[in-house]
Write a protein that holds these residues in place. Structure first.
Motif, PDB file in Angstrom:
ATOM      1  N   ALA A 220       0.866  -1.259  -0.139  1.00 44.29           N
ATOM      2  CA  ALA A 220       0.168   0.142  -0.107  1.00 44.29           C
ATOM      3  C   ALA A 220       0.800   1.341  -0.068  1.00 44.29           C
ATOM      4  CB  ALA A 220      -0.819   0.095   1.137  1.00 44.29           C
ATOM      5  N   GLY A 221       1.718   1.128   0.627  1.00 42.49           N
ATOM      6  CA  GLY A 221       2.920   2.344   0.560  1.00 42.49           C
ATOM      7  C   GLY A 221       3.528   2.655  -0.670  1.00 42.49           C
ATOM      8  N   VAL A 222       3.712   1.710  -1.588  1.00 39.07           N
ATOM      9  CA  VAL A 222       4.239   1.741  -2.712  1.00 39.07           C
ATOM     10  C   VAL A 222       3.318   2.655  -3.599  1.00 39.07           C
ATOM     11  CG1 VAL A 222       4.948   0.888  -4.958  1.00 39.07           C
ATOM     12  CG2 VAL A 222       5.857   0.234  -2.838  1.00 39.07           C
ATOM     13  N   LEU A 223       1.675   2.121  -3.627  1.00 36.27           N
ATOM     14  CA  LEU A 223       0.649   2.643  -4.049  1.00 36.27           C
ATOM     15  C   LEU A 223       0.588   4.012  -3.900  1.00 36.27           C
ATOM     16  CD1 LEU A 223      -1.980  -0.146  -4.213  1.00 36.27           C
ATOM     17  CD2 LEU A 223      -0.798   0.713  -6.216  1.00 36.27           C
ATOM     18  N   LEU A 224       0.735   4.307  -2.653  1.00 35.75           N
ATOM     19  CA  LEU A 224       0.504   5.584  -1.875  1.00 35.75           C
ATOM     20  C   LEU A 224       1.581   6.589  -2.443  1.00 35.75           C
ATOM     21  CD1 LEU A 224      -1.090   7.531  -0.078  1.00 35.75           C
ATOM     22  CD2 LEU A 224       0.285   6.474   1.687  1.00 35.75           C
ATOM     23  N   SER A 225       2.796   6.028  -2.656  1.00 37.36           N
ATOM     24  CA  SER A 225       3.764   6.998  -2.983  1.00 37.36           C
ATOM     25  C   SER A 225       3.621   7.462  -4.755  1.00 37.36           C
ATOM     26  CB  SER A 225       5.320   6.280  -3.055  1.00 37.36           C
ATOM     27  OG  SER A 225       5.573   6.151  -1.855  1.00 37.36           O
ATOM     28  N   SER A 226       2.920   6.593  -5.191  1.00 40.53           N
ATOM     29  CA  SER A 226       2.719   6.964  -6.551  1.00 40.53           C
ATOM     30  C   SER A 226       1.453   7.831  -6.822  1.00 40.53           C
ATOM     31  CB  SER A 226       2.265   5.718  -7.648  1.00 40.53           C
ATOM     32  OG  SER A 226       3.235   4.681  -7.427  1.00 40.53           O
ATOM     33  N   TYR A 227       0.531   7.643  -5.708  1.00 44.42           N
ATOM     34  CA  TYR A 227      -0.559   8.614  -6.005  1.00 44.42           C
ATOM     35  C   TYR A 227       0.031  10.007  -5.295  1.00 44.42           C
ATOM     36  CZ  TYR A 227      -4.595  11.105  -4.437  1.00 44.42           C
ATOM     37  OH  TYR A 227      -5.586  12.118  -4.039  1.00 44.42           O
ATOM     38  N   LEU A 228       0.654  10.102  -4.545  1.00 42.87           N
ATOM     39  CA  LEU A 228       1.226  11.355  -3.987  1.00 42.87           C
ATOM     40  C   LEU A 228       1.859  12.250  -5.158  1.00 42.87           C
ATOM     41  CD1 LEU A 228       2.395  10.687  -0.343  1.00 42.87           C
ATOM     42  CD2 LEU A 228       0.364  11.713  -0.873  1.00 42.87           C
ATOM     43  N   ALA A 229       2.335  11.520  -5.815  1.00 38.58           N
ATOM     44  CA  ALA A 229       3.197  12.198  -6.825  1.00 38.58           C
ATOM     45  C   ALA A 229       2.136  12.655  -7.995  1.00 38.58           C
ATOM     46  CB  ALA A 229       4.335  11.301  -7.593  1.00 38.58           C
ATOM     47  N   HIS A 230       1.043  11.812  -7.992  1.00 44.43           N
ATOM     48  CA  HIS A 230      -0.143  12.175  -8.946  1.00 44.43           C
ATOM     49  C   HIS A 230      -0.675  13.340  -8.477  1.00 44.43           C
ATOM     50  CE1 HIS A 230      -3.410  12.009 -11.698  1.00 44.43           C
ATOM     51  NE2 HIS A 230      -4.238  11.814 -10.904  1.00 44.43           N
ATOM     52  N   ARG A 231      -0.944  13.449  -7.035  1.00 43.52           N
ATOM     53  CA  ARG A 231      -1.848  14.537  -6.355  1.00 43.52           C
ATOM     54  C   ARG A 231      -0.948  15.860  -6.676  1.00 43.52           C
ATOM     55  NH1 ARG A 231      -1.996  17.494  -1.784  1.00 43.52           N
ATOM     56  NH2 ARG A 231      -3.981  17.654  -0.849  1.00 43.52           N
ATOM     57  N   ALA A 232       0.302  15.866  -6.480  1.00 43.98           N
ATOM     58  CA  ALA A 232       1.120  17.020  -6.972  1.00 43.98           C
ATOM     59  C   ALA A 232       0.798  17.496  -8.194  1.00 43.98           C
ATOM     60  CB  ALA A 232       2.427  16.747  -6.707  1.00 43.98           C
ATOM     61  N   SER A 233       0.162  16.779  -9.107  1.00 45.13           N
ATOM     62  CA  SER A 233       0.240  17.631 -10.484  1.00 45.13           C
ATOM     63  C   SER A 233      -1.155  18.266 -10.141  1.00 45.13           C
ATOM     64  CB  SER A 233       0.050  16.211 -11.542  1.00 45.13           C
ATOM     65  OG  SER A 233      -0.800  15.360 -11.279  1.00 45.13           O
ATOM     66  N   LEU A 234      -2.209  17.676  -9.204  1.00 41.98           N
ATOM     67  CA  LEU A 234      -3.442  18.526  -9.299  1.00 41.98           C
ATOM     68  C   LEU A 234      -3.293  19.714  -8.181  1.00 41.98           C
ATOM     69  CD1 LEU A 234      -5.563  15.437  -8.560  1.00 41.98           C
ATOM     70  CD2 LEU A 234      -5.254  16.532 -10.809  1.00 41.98           C
ATOM     71  N   THR A 235      -2.715  19.686  -7.524  1.00 42.45           N
ATOM     72  CA  THR A 235      -2.305  20.766  -6.382  1.00 42.45           C
ATOM     73  C   THR A 235      -1.172  20.255  -5.429  1.00 42.45           C
ATOM     74  OG1 THR A 235      -3.218  22.173  -4.443  1.00 42.45           O
ATOM     75  CG2 THR A 235      -4.115  20.172  -4.656  1.00 42.45           C
TER      76      THR A 235
END
Length: 352
Positions: A220-235
Motif C-alpha cells: 500500500a505504501g508503494v501505491l501511496l507514493s505513486s498517488y502522492l506524485a500524481h496528487r502533486a500534479s493536481l495541487t
C-alpha cells in the motif's frame, strides 16, 4: 432549519424541531442529525395521517408504525427481509428508524410533557428470568457480516486493477487499515507518516470519536507514493488526501458519495453486487482473527470501545471453527492419552 425544508413535517411540530436543534447545537455529526430527522419525520408523518397527537401517542401507535415499516413495499425492491419476502425494511433499518423516535420521547419526558416512553428499550431488570433481560420493542436480529469468497475477491481486484491510482490506493488503505468510509475520505496529507508506514485516524472522523494510529503495508505504501506524485500534479496545497478530478469539483476532497459510487461500479463490474465500502473493513478484521490476533487487539485496531462490537464484525466460517475445534480436541486427546499411559506405568499398590 435546513432539515425543516427537507422534511416539512418537522416544522409543523415545534417540539420535534426544538429537539433536533438541541442535538445540532450539541455538535452531533451532520449525518447523525440527518438520520434522526428522517426517522422522526417518517413517524410524525404517520401520526398526521392517522390523526394521532405524537405527544400523547401510546405503545399501540408505535406498534402500528413498526408494522408499517416491516410490511410496506421497499423502494429497493423485493427480498429485503428474507429470500422469499417482497416487502418491508430490514430488521437493522427498523431498529435505526426507531432510535430517534425513542430519543424524542425521552426528551418529552425530560420536558415534563410525558411520564413514560412508548417505545421503550431492552434493559436489565434484576429478578427477571433468563438473566434479567427485558426484550426491546422490536427483537434485534444479529446476522453475520458478509465477506467475499477468495474467487469474488480476486474478481474485485481484477476490476480494480484498471482503476486510476487514487481509487486503487483508497481500496488498499480501506482494507489494510480497516477504515470506515468517512475515515478514509477524511484523511488529510498531514495524517500520513510514510517513514513508519502509519496513518492517523482523527477522532472527529470516527464513529466512536476515538483517535487511533494504524499501520499500512509496504505494498500500500508503494501505491501511496505513486498517488502522492500524481496528487502533486493536481495541487501542491495541503489538505484532503484524496481529491476529485471532475470538472465540477476539481482538486476538491473526494466526497463520501463519490467513493460509494466508485466502489459500486467496481462491485458490479466484478459481478459481486454485495461488495460495499464497508466490506473491506469486515474482511480485514476477519483476516486478523484468522491470523491469530487476540480480540482486544483487533478492537483497538478497529477503534471499537467494546469487544462486543468487534465480535459482530468478525466472520469465521463453520469450516474454520471446525478446524479450531479439531485442533483443540487433538491436544486434549493427547493429554488424556498421556495420563492413561502414566497410570498404566504405576505399580498396582499405587493405583489401589
Amino acid at each position: 432549519m435546513v432539515l425543516e425544508e427537507k422534511w416539512p413535517v418537522l416544522g409543523r411540530h415545534n417540539e420535534a424541531a426544538r429537539w433536533l436543534r438541541i442535538w445540532t447545537d450539541l455538535g452531533r455529526a451532520p449525518r447523525t442529525i440527518d438520520a434522526y430527522a428522517r426517522g422522526l419525520a417518517e413517524y410524525l408523518d404517520r401520526c398526521e395521517r392517522k390523526g394521532v397527537d405524537p405527544v400523547g401517542a401510546t405503545r399501540e401507535h408505535i406498534a402500528g408504525h413498526v408494522r408499517e415499516l416491516s410490511t410496506r413495499p421497499s423502494r429497493r425492491g423485493a427480498n429485503v427481509v428474507s429470500i422469499d419476502s417482497g416487502s418491508g425494511l430490514s430488521n437493522a433499518t427498523i431498529q435505526q428508524r426507531l432510535v430517534p423516535v425513542r430519543l424524542f420521547y425521552d426528551f418529552l419526558i425530560e420536558e415534563g410533557l410525558r411520564e413514560s416512553n412508548p417505545v421503550g428499550r431492552g434493559r436489565y431488570t434484576p429478578g427477571r428470568r433468563f438473566g434479567g433481560h427485558q426484550r426491546g420493542l422490536v427483537p434485534r436480529l444479529t446476522r453475520l457480516p458478509w465477506i467475499p469468497t477468495e474467487a469474488q475477491w480476486t474478481a474485485i481486484l481484477q476490476v480494480a486493477a484498471n482503476e486510476p491510482i487514487r481509487n486503487r490506493v483508497m481500496l488498499a488503505l480501506a482494507y489494510d487499515a480497516a477504515l470506515r468510509r468517512e475515515e478514509l475520505c477524511s484523511l488529510r496529507t498531514d495524517d500520513l507518516d510514510p517513514a513508519h508506514r502509519t496513518l492517523r485516524v482523527r477522532a472527529e472522523t470516527t464513529k466512536g470519536r476515538r483517535e487511533r494510529i494504524v499501520p499500512y503495508s509496504a505494498t500500500a505504501g508503494v501505491l501511496l507514493s505513486s498517488y502522492l506524485a500524481h496528487r502533486a500534479s493536481l495541487t501542491r496545497a495541503r489538505g484532503g488526501l484524496f481529491l476529485s478530478e471532475s470538472h465540477r469539483n476539481y482538486a476538491q476532497p473526494l466526497t463520501l458519495w463519490s467513493w460509494s459510487k466508485i466502489v459500486r461500479r467496481i462491485a458490479l463490474g466484478a459481478g459481486v453486487p454485495r461488495f460495499s465500502t464497508h466490506t473491506t473493513r469486515h474482511l480485514c478484521l476477519t483476516d486478523l482473527a484468522r491470523a491469530g490476533w487476540e480480540i482486544h487487539e483487533i478492537a483497538i485496531f478497529a477503534g471499537h470501545r467494546h469487544t462486543d462490537s468487534t465480535i459482530q464484525y468478525i466472520h469465521l466460517s463453520g469450516r474454520e471453527l471446525a478446524d479450531k475445534l479439531q485442533k483443540g480436541m487433538q491436544q486434549i486427546h493427547a493429554w488424556r492419552i498421556r495420563q492413561l499411559a502414566q497410570l498404566g506405568g504405576q505399580a498396582p499398590e499405587a493405583r489401589s
